[in-house]
Design an enzyme around this catalytic site. Structure first.
Site, PDB file in Angstrom:
ATOM      1  N   HIS A 135      19.293  10.546   9.227  1.00  0.00           N
ATOM      2  CA  HIS A 135      18.166  10.943  10.080  1.00  0.00           C
ATOM      3  C   HIS A 135      16.995   9.975   9.921  1.00  0.00           C
ATOM      4  O   HIS A 135      16.449   9.470  10.922  1.00  0.00           O
ATOM      5  CB  HIS A 135      17.727  12.361   9.707  1.00  0.00           C
ATOM      6  CG  HIS A 135      16.507  12.835  10.428  1.00  0.00           C
ATOM      7  ND1 HIS A 135      16.578  13.640  11.542  1.00  0.00           N
ATOM      8  CD2 HIS A 135      15.178  12.611  10.205  1.00  0.00           C
ATOM      9  CE1 HIS A 135      15.354  13.898  11.976  1.00  0.00           C
ATOM     10  NE2 HIS A 135      14.480  13.288  11.173  1.00  0.00           N
ATOM     11  N   GLU A 136      16.598   9.703   8.690  1.00  0.00           N
ATOM     12  CA  GLU A 136      15.463   8.810   8.458  1.00  0.00           C
ATOM     13  C   GLU A 136      15.778   7.374   8.858  1.00  0.00           C
ATOM     14  O   GLU A 136      14.896   6.634   9.297  1.00  0.00           O
ATOM     15  CB  GLU A 136      15.038   8.865   6.981  1.00  0.00           C
ATOM     16  CG  GLU A 136      14.566  10.223   6.512  1.00  0.00           C
ATOM     17  CD  GLU A 136      13.401  10.766   7.322  1.00  0.00           C
ATOM     18  OE1 GLU A 136      12.609   9.947   7.850  1.00  0.00           O
ATOM     19  OE2 GLU A 136      13.287  11.993   7.445  1.00  0.00           O
ATOM     20  N   HIS A 139      14.833   6.769  12.364  1.00  0.00           N
ATOM     21  CA  HIS A 139      13.409   6.454  12.516  1.00  0.00           C
ATOM     22  C   HIS A 139      13.138   4.983  12.173  1.00  0.00           C
ATOM     23  O   HIS A 139      12.390   4.300  12.888  1.00  0.00           O
ATOM     24  CB  HIS A 139      12.561   7.347  11.602  1.00  0.00           C
ATOM     25  CG  HIS A 139      12.579   8.790  11.972  1.00  0.00           C
ATOM     26  ND1 HIS A 139      12.451   9.233  13.264  1.00  0.00           N
ATOM     27  CD2 HIS A 139      12.696   9.915  11.208  1.00  0.00           C
ATOM     28  CE1 HIS A 139      12.488  10.550  13.292  1.00  0.00           C
ATOM     29  NE2 HIS A 139      12.635  10.995  12.057  1.00  0.00           N
TER      30      HIS A 139
END
Length: 336
Positions: A135-136, A139
């Site tokens: 998920h990170e 980003h």
């Protein structure tokens, strides 16, 4: 990035500029095209010609003329406004102060795995950390796509993860894409988990798919400082500042209702942090350096948001009738 506002043909005109030139021109918060000239720009607004002269911009003067009239020189500031940081931004700044960033990352990652393993099991801990990292990483990839320097990923025990950047964003569109890429990468993880589950018939892959979908769906709630809250903030504040305030406050009330319904104390802490961010955004609405989304960008952002949410819900629905209570639990929570 600085801006000056004026009224032309009964419409609000915003001129965004830096120390040398005009960067963007908005009419009623809608971006319009303009013709660049050697001494500024020329644009047509409802049949009226607007000329902006930037020859004396380094001296703090911006020339404005309508329909060929004499230039009116406005005193403007060419200094970049200082950005007020949210509590999350201050936390990220604190992490940047560590000289041995790799050691800090490893220590936090180890503490996260150990903490989740103590609460659940080491298998669950590894799955959870893997979902957080993917998920990170979404980003981080989005930040790098926009040329934003990053410090990498920091895992925070019992809270989640944080993608830390060195630079600040300059447009609402960047905020939307960076916010959605985390859940989008999480959706790829969920789909891959479903594929591997059917290829190997090992329920651990189904568990990864469902866990990733649940975590990312939670992150897409329209509550600051979650990713969904950033999408909501960028779209609504691009419409009008008061629309942004009302929409974000509605997200706060929605988050408090969810917290009360499911007993999520940690979410209440997030909401308090997000409320400060809303206040900062509202107070700085008149000098925000962020270029707003035009109508097309608002629609595309909303569609992207809905598509990512739909993908995660579809994964959870796929295992809703599973005999394994763990796999069917997320959908039961969602439908309760």
């Amino acid at each position: 990035m600085n801006r000056v506002e004026l009224s032309l043909a009964d419409k609000a005109v915003s001129i965004f500029f830096n120390q040398q030139q005009v960067v963007q021109l908005f009419v009623e918060q809608q971006a319009i095209t303009f013709e660049e000239q050697h001494n500024g720009i020329l644009a047509t607004i409802d049949g009226q010609a607007l000329a902006v002269n930037t020859e004396q911009l380094p001296q703090g003067l911006l020339g404005i003329a309508v329909n060929g009239a004499e230039l009116q020189w406005l005193e403007v500031s060419t200094e970049t406004p200082k950005e007020k940081r949210s509590l999350f931004g201050l936390a990220a700044l604190g992490l940047k102060l560590f000289k041995s960033a790799k050691v800090v990352k490893a220590a936090l990652a180890g503490a996260s795995v150990a903490g989740y393993a103590w609460l659940f099991s080491w298998q669950f801990a590894l799955m959870l950390v893997a979902c957080l990292v993917v998920h990170e990483y979404g980003h981080v990839r989005a930040m790098r796509y926009f040329g934003i320097k990053t410090k990498g990923i920091y895992l925070i025990p019992f809270v989640g993860g944080l993608a830390v950047s060195d630079d600040k964003i300059t447009t609402r569109w960047q905020d939307v894409v960076i916010s959605l890429m985390g859940p989008a990468f999480g959706l790829i993880t969920s789909i891959l988990g479903v594929v591997l589950y059917y290829a190997t018939e090992m329920e651990i892959f189904a568990g990864v798919a469902v866990l990733s979908a649940l975590l990312n769906l939670f992150n897409l709630l329209p509550i600051l400082p979650l990713d969904g809250g950033h999408v909501l903030k960028s779209i609504s504040f691009s419409m009008r500042s008061w629309v942004g305030l009302l929409a974000c406050m509605a997200g706060v009330l929605f988050g408090l209702w969810i917290s009360y319904t499911f007993g999520l104390i940690l979410l209440v802490i997030f909401i308090l942090i997000g409320s400060f961010e809303i206040l900062i955004e509202w107070r700085g609405r008149n000098y925000s350096h962020l270029l707003p989304l035009d109508r097309y960008g608002q629609v595309v952002s909303a569609i992207m948001y809905i598509v990512v949410i739909t993908g995660h819900v579809a994964v959870m629905m796929h295992f809703a009738d599973s005999e394994n209570p763990i796999l069917s639990l997320p959908m039961k929570i969602l439908s309760s």
